[in-house]
Design a protein around this motif. Structure first.
Motif, PDB file in Angstrom:
ATOM      1  N   ALA A  85       0.824  -1.206   0.000  1.00 16.32           N
ATOM      2  CA  ALA A  85       0.000   0.000   0.000  1.00 16.32           C
ATOM      3  C   ALA A  85       0.861   1.260   0.000  1.00 16.32           C
ATOM      4  O   ALA A  85       0.573   2.221  -0.725  1.00 16.32           O
ATOM      5  CB  ALA A  85      -0.923  -0.009   1.215  1.00 16.32           C
ATOM      6  N   LEU A  86       1.918   1.261   0.789  1.00 16.19           N
ATOM      7  CA  LEU A  86       2.791   2.439   0.853  1.00 16.19           C
ATOM      8  C   LEU A  86       3.460   2.704  -0.488  1.00 16.19           C
ATOM      9  O   LEU A  86       3.647   3.861  -0.875  1.00 16.19           O
ATOM     10  CB  LEU A  86       3.843   2.251   1.948  1.00 16.19           C
ATOM     11  CG  LEU A  86       3.312   2.244   3.385  1.00 16.19           C
ATOM     12  CD1 LEU A  86       4.440   1.954   4.368  1.00 16.19           C
ATOM     13  CD2 LEU A  86       2.632   3.570   3.727  1.00 16.19           C
ATOM     14  N   LEU A  87       3.811   1.648  -1.207  1.00 18.36           N
ATOM     15  CA  LEU A  87       4.424   1.824  -2.525  1.00 18.36           C
ATOM     16  C   LEU A  87       3.435   2.456  -3.507  1.00 18.36           C
ATOM     17  O   LEU A  87       3.791   3.346  -4.286  1.00 18.36           O
ATOM     18  CB  LEU A  87       4.928   0.487  -3.056  1.00 18.36           C
ATOM     19  CG  LEU A  87       6.215  -0.043  -2.423  1.00 18.36           C
ATOM     20  CD1 LEU A  87       6.505  -1.462  -2.901  1.00 18.36           C
ATOM     21  CD2 LEU A  87       7.390   0.879  -2.743  1.00 18.36           C
ATOM     22  N   VAL A  88       2.184   2.002  -3.479  1.00 19.99           N
ATOM     23  CA  VAL A  88       1.176   2.577  -4.374  1.00 19.99           C
ATOM     24  C   VAL A  88       0.914   4.032  -4.011  1.00 19.99           C
ATOM     25  O   VAL A  88       0.787   4.896  -4.890  1.00 19.99           O
ATOM     26  CB  VAL A  88      -0.129   1.747  -4.327  1.00 19.99           C
ATOM     27  CG1 VAL A  88      -1.216   2.431  -5.158  1.00 19.99           C
ATOM     28  CG2 VAL A  88       0.111   0.334  -4.840  1.00 19.99           C
ATOM     29  N   GLY A  94       4.085  10.813  -5.786  1.00 15.59           N
ATOM     30  CA  GLY A  94       5.198  11.248  -6.630  1.00 15.59           C
ATOM     31  C   GLY A  94       4.729  11.793  -7.960  1.00 15.59           C
ATOM     32  O   GLY A  94       5.179  12.864  -8.406  1.00 15.59           O
ATOM     33  N   LEU A  95       3.805  11.093  -8.619  1.00 16.62           N
ATOM     34  CA  LEU A  95       3.294  11.578  -9.897  1.00 16.62           C
ATOM     35  C   LEU A  95       2.435  12.825  -9.692  1.00 16.62           C
ATOM     36  O   LEU A  95       2.406  13.717 -10.548  1.00 16.62           O
ATOM     37  CB  LEU A  95       2.491  10.484 -10.594  1.00 16.62           C
ATOM     38  CG  LEU A  95       3.304   9.285 -11.087  1.00 16.62           C
ATOM     39  CD1 LEU A  95       2.408   8.275 -11.779  1.00 16.62           C
ATOM     40  CD2 LEU A  95       4.419   9.710 -12.030  1.00 16.62           C
ATOM     41  N   ALA A 129      10.395   4.286 -11.900  1.00 13.25           N
ATOM     42  CA  ALA A 129      11.512   3.348 -11.762  1.00 13.25           C
ATOM     43  C   ALA A 129      11.750   2.980 -10.301  1.00 13.25           C
ATOM     44  O   ALA A 129      12.000   1.814  -9.978  1.00 13.25           O
ATOM     45  CB  ALA A 129      12.781   3.957 -12.371  1.00 13.25           C
ATOM     46  N   VAL A 130      11.654   3.970  -9.419  1.00 14.39           N
ATOM     47  CA  VAL A 130      11.803   3.687  -7.981  1.00 14.39           C
ATOM     48  C   VAL A 130      10.715   2.715  -7.535  1.00 14.39           C
ATOM     49  O   VAL A 130      10.974   1.737  -6.822  1.00 14.39           O
ATOM     50  CB  VAL A 130      11.749   4.991  -7.162  1.00 14.39           C
ATOM     51  CG1 VAL A 130      11.711   4.683  -5.668  1.00 14.39           C
ATOM     52  CG2 VAL A 130      12.944   5.878  -7.489  1.00 14.39           C
ATOM     53  N   PHE A 131       9.494   2.964  -7.959  1.00 17.71           N
ATOM     54  CA  PHE A 131       8.376   2.080  -7.616  1.00 17.71           C
ATOM     55  C   PHE A 131       8.623   0.664  -8.134  1.00 17.71           C
ATOM     56  O   PHE A 131       8.448  -0.317  -7.405  1.00 17.71           O
ATOM     57  CB  PHE A 131       7.080   2.639  -8.202  1.00 17.71           C
ATOM     58  CG  PHE A 131       5.900   1.702  -8.109  1.00 17.71           C
ATOM     59  CD1 PHE A 131       5.177   1.598  -6.942  1.00 17.71           C
ATOM     60  CD2 PHE A 131       5.518   0.936  -9.212  1.00 17.71           C
ATOM     61  CE1 PHE A 131       4.094   0.736  -6.848  1.00 17.71           C
ATOM     62  CE2 PHE A 131       4.435   0.073  -9.131  1.00 17.71           C
ATOM     63  CZ  PHE A 131       3.725  -0.028  -7.946  1.00 17.71           C
ATOM     64  N   ALA A 132       9.028   0.538  -9.395  1.00 23.96           N
ATOM     65  CA  ALA A 132       9.220  -0.779 -10.017  1.00 23.96           C
ATOM     66  C   ALA A 132      10.295  -1.587  -9.300  1.00 23.96           C
ATOM     67  O   ALA A 132      10.127  -2.790  -9.050  1.00 23.96           O
ATOM     68  CB  ALA A 132       9.571  -0.616 -11.494  1.00 23.96           C
ATOM     69  N   ILE A 270      -3.920   3.813 -10.227  1.00 22.95           N
ATOM     70  CA  ILE A 270      -4.513   2.627 -10.856  1.00 22.95           C
ATOM     71  C   ILE A 270      -3.434   1.747 -11.477  1.00 22.95           C
ATOM     72  O   ILE A 270      -3.548   0.512 -11.469  1.00 22.95           O
ATOM     73  CB  ILE A 270      -5.609   2.992 -11.882  1.00 22.95           C
ATOM     74  CG1 ILE A 270      -5.052   3.797 -13.057  1.00 22.95           C
ATOM     75  CG2 ILE A 270      -6.759   3.715 -11.208  1.00 22.95           C
ATOM     76  CD1 ILE A 270      -6.063   4.011 -14.178  1.00 22.95           C
ATOM     77  N   ALA A 271      -2.363   2.364 -11.983  1.00 21.50           N
ATOM     78  CA  ALA A 271      -1.244   1.566 -12.498  1.00 21.50           C
ATOM     79  C   ALA A 271      -0.571   0.803 -11.371  1.00 21.50           C
ATOM     80  O   ALA A 271      -0.230  -0.383 -11.513  1.00 21.50           O
ATOM     81  CB  ALA A 271      -0.238   2.470 -13.211  1.00 21.50           C
ATOM     82  N   GLY A 272      -0.369   1.479 -10.234  1.00 22.65           N
ATOM     83  CA  GLY A 272       0.246   0.824  -9.080  1.00 22.65           C
ATOM     84  C   GLY A 272      -0.597  -0.321  -8.551  1.00 22.65           C
ATOM     85  O   GLY A 272      -0.072  -1.384  -8.191  1.00 22.65           O
ATOM     86  N   LEU A 273      -1.903  -0.143  -8.521  1.00 24.52           N
ATOM     87  CA  LEU A 273      -2.788  -1.211  -8.079  1.00 24.52           C
ATOM     88  C   LEU A 273      -2.752  -2.393  -9.039  1.00 24.52           C
ATOM     89  O   LEU A 273      -2.810  -3.553  -8.620  1.00 24.52           O
ATOM     90  CB  LEU A 273      -4.226  -0.689  -7.947  1.00 24.52           C
ATOM     91  CG  LEU A 273      -4.480   0.247  -6.762  1.00 24.52           C
ATOM     92  CD1 LEU A 273      -5.847   0.930  -6.894  1.00 24.52           C
ATOM     93  CD2 LEU A 273      -4.408  -0.515  -5.441  1.00 24.52           C
TER      94      LEU A 273
END
Length: 358
Positions: A85-88, A94-95, A129-132, A270-273
């Motif tokens: 959840a924190l990453l999403v 960030g965006l 990139a950090v998220f991925a 929505i991309a993160g989810l």
């Protein structure tokens, strides 16, 4: 389920109450929307409408999510925030910051274009990139990470990993693609809010279903290997609540626009989810309306470069129908219906493998 309800309720109330405050603040400071000259003539009446309303969505969603977890510390079973959840939320925030810079430059320089395309893309790529990279870290007690270096549809598929480099590129494609798709959809009052809302509502259902059929709870042929499905549903509910509260003021005729701050943040969440629930390719159907609108731009530009002629009167697609004489509210409501049908089709596909086989 309690966390989902608390997160949605808190973010809804904060957004509904906070948006009119933002309207007054932004209007007082002159943070109004600039309108492109080549756009439909009816849009000139919207010039000066407060923008950057996405800041309210992001802040309300964050407060709603953390409030839901804070409430659990007063119970016998505290539930701290999860890594997934924190990453999403990091991706959304960030965006959103990239979009905020874009909006602020538009307002400061009084023009319809903000950040240069290269700078905007660079910001999206760095955050993505950090998220991925972080998504394939942080295994839990069952050695499940927020994502695997694999492609996914209803779940991860394929015989093996595609590797961290290819996976990062693929995730960046999803993040940049859908954040820009929601940005293109945000062309009429309430259109992007409603279209994204049905996607978030779908992820609340998906997260709950994955929890009930998790491989960590009951191993079965169709179980889901997802690290934190319930908390991802809480994230979706928090953002959905904030979005509904904002839509109250963003519905036609809009009193405020979400700006790139909101559209990039919503595309990112929505991309993160999709990445963390292992439904990457399903998102193409689930967020079908932004995909269709983005495709209209690609078709228009590509066909014009090849032939010098246009397929649509104007792209994105919603403006084509404006120039055909459709009323703005008619376009918005009909496009909302298309978005709902796409979400229903995606949920049907998601549940299809659980149907009894004759």
């Amino acid at each position: 389920m309690r966390n989902i309800l608390i997160a949605a309720a808190v973010s809804l109330l904060l957004s509904m109450a906070g948006t009119p405050l933002a309207i007054r603040l932004f209007a007082r400071r002159g943070y109004g929307q600039n309108i492109r000259e080549e756009g439909p003539s009816g849009h000139y009446d919207k010039r000066g409408t407060p923008t950057m309303g996405g800041t309210v969505i992001v802040i309300a969603a964050l407060i709603g999510y953390f409030t839901a977890h804070l409430m659990t510390f007063f119970s016998s079973t505290p539930e701290p925030p999860t890594v997934s959840a924190l990453l999403v939320l990091f991706l959304m925030t960030g965006l959103g910051l990239v979009g905020f810079l874009d909006d602020f430059i538009k307002i400061y320089k009084q023009r319809s274009l903000g950040l240069r395309s290269g700078a905007k893309a660079l910001g999206q790529l760095i955050v993505g990139a950090v998220f991925a990279v972080l998504c394939v870290q942080f295994p839990n007690a069952y050695d499940i990470t927020p994502a695997e270096t694999r492609l996914s549809f209803l779940r991860d598929f394929g015989p093996a990993s595609i590797g961290i480099v290819a996976f990062t590129i693929w995730v960046l494609f999803i993040i940049v693609g859908f954040s820009n798709a929601v940005n293109l959809t945000d062309g009429l009052d309430g259109l992007a809010s409603g279209a994204t809302g049905v996607v978030l509502a779908s992820y609340v259902l998906i997260g709950n279903w994955q929890l009930r059929n998790s491989c960590t709870a009951a191993l079965g042929p169709n179980c889901y290997v997802v690290r934190d499905p319930l908390d991802l549903a809480v994230v979706a509910a928090a953002v959905l609540g904030a979005l509904v509260g904002f839509l109250w003021w963003n519905a036609p005729p809009a009193k405020i626009f979400m700006g790139d701050t909101g559209s990039l943040a919503l595309g990112g969440v929505i991309a993160g989810l999709a990445v963390t629930t292992r439904t990457q390719l399903l998102l193409v159907v689930l967020a079908g309306l932004p995909v269709i609108i983005t495709a209209s731009v690609i078709i228009q530009v590509g066909f014009f470069k090849m032939t010098g002629k246009r397929v649509f009167r104007m792209a994105p697609l919603q403006h084509h129908f404006e120039l055909k004489g459709w009323a703005e509210t008619t376009i918005v409501v009909r496009f909302w219906l298309i978005a709902a049908l796409c979400a229903a089709a995606a949920l049907g596909l998601f549940y299809l493998e659980w149907m009894p086989k004759q």
